[in-house]
Design an enzyme around this catalytic site. Sequence first.
Site, PDB file in Angstrom:
ATOM      1  N   GLY A 131       0.836  -1.534   0.008  1.00  0.00           N
ATOM      2  CA  GLY A 131      -0.034  -0.148  -0.300  1.00  0.00           C
ATOM      3  C   GLY A 131       1.191   1.515  -0.218  1.00  0.00           C
ATOM      4  N   GLY A 163       1.733   2.298   5.632  1.00  0.00           N
ATOM      5  CA  GLY A 163       3.335   1.379   5.863  1.00  0.00           C
ATOM      6  C   GLY A 163       3.781   2.022   6.716  1.00  0.00           C
ATOM      7  CD  GLU A 194       5.144  -2.915  -3.935  1.00  0.00           C
ATOM      8  OE1 GLU A 194       4.615  -2.123  -3.639  1.00  0.00           O
ATOM      9  OE2 GLU A 194       4.271  -3.715  -4.610  1.00  0.00           O
ATOM     10  CB  CYS A 248       3.639  -1.119  -7.070  1.00  0.00           C
ATOM     11  SG  CYS A 248       4.085  -2.559  -6.844  1.00  0.00           S
TER      12      CYS A 248
END
Length: 513
Positions: free
Chosen positions: A240, A245, A264, A301
Amino acid sequence: MSLHGKNLVAGVPSAETAETFQAVNPAADQVLEPRFFCASPREIDTALRAAESAFALYRRLPAEKRAAFLEAIAGEIEVLGDALLQRANAETALPLARLQGERGRTCGQLRLFAEAVRSGSWADVRIEPALPARQPLPRPELRRALIPLGPVVVFGSSNFPLAFSVAGGDTASALAAGCPVVVKAHPAHPGTSELVAGAINAARAKCGLPAGVFSLLHGGPAVGEALVKHPAVTAVGFTGSYAAGRALMAAAANRTRPIPVFAEMGSVNPVFVLQDALRTRGPEIAQGLLTSITLGVGQFCTKPGLVFLTRGPEADAFLAKLGGLMKAAPCGTLLTRGIQRAYGEHRDRVLAVPGVKSGGNSDAQPASGKTEAQPGFAVARTDAFLKHPEIATEVFGPFAVVIMADNADEMLAGARSLEGQLTATLHVTDADLEPAGPLLEILAEKAGRIVFNGFPTGVEVSAAMNHGGPWPAASDARFTSVGTAAILRFARPISYQNCPRQLLPAFLRDQSA
């Protein structure tokens, strides 16, 4: 297929609070039924205590039974059929064809992890026989292997409702390692999450495993923080945003017994087009770049967010080609209203930086009232990029920035200034190999995967894949969240010294010294 909106707490549907929310169809801006119940503190505790209890049995399961469980999950997901795809489409606006492929990837990686469990190679068994006659001191017998950590909390991601969600790579790798899992469902696709959770629970029951092996909980940040702080949790898997994070990492670090958060958190995934590749393949690279930037409406991402070129006629032609392609690109529906808002804010922030100018936008206009995004790109000189690192801000959506270098040295300087990345890409020909060497050396320190003559969107699920990278792309550059090596996040090493054979774990006992 009906949905109840309840949490799945160790195999039992549960709804203890009055706090609810509903999913929204982003393409139609319509609220979807049913209401979903946020997990209560007692439900959180019950799920994790059940996971802690189940761990004692699950960690000792023979490899074949654990592998069979993973394969059963894949089978039960496939049994859901079109109902799963239709609900995921309604909650995310992702095309059915994309979701069908993602379901295939999800089931494929579950079966891949099953193969890894059967082989036992992930456990990295090392056995050294005793050398009683060794001088000046005898050597003891040593048997070393990896064993599971314990209950794991997994946070589903917004942009992959199947492959990085309830039964995605984090869950599959934790279950493969021998760890029970409690999933915090992503609120953007709670119905999809409920359906997949039901498939996992059905597979668990068919395999005769304890109910605490898997639970699914709904809720917002407060539920997530409570999960991370619970004393039964031994590790966290997260995909996310950087802000979320970091918040989870802080909560995990401040526990009485800190635990790892394998996060991540995104990347701008720089693309470097070297001079001869630009000269010989410029239009082809521009087309591939446009496709990669707009794939999934830029919500990957691994979307390329920075492109480095060397100034000259070839670069001018490249920008003209990219601008023409961008003008014809359609708007696309983003996953949530929040993502749409962040896309506009982050794009405008980059465009407001001194030295940055628009390179071109789509002629299409976002539909009013919907969560659509207009594709576009910006252009800046290297000196502006080095002076204003905020140009490298990740813009989650169909947008990128082209950085124009005066020469190879400036391109190297731009590469050195980058933070950690999931990927870096080089477009080269044989004539570019010599100048590519110093650039590759820099990028090897910056990225977790380096792509040649391709584009970073699209991540192969395999033993050799690495999906991670130096901070801030990921919280720990030593690990991957994709591929069979992802199991290693949820395991720890142990050595048995001169242990009586009958007391050894079965997988160590049966191997000769």
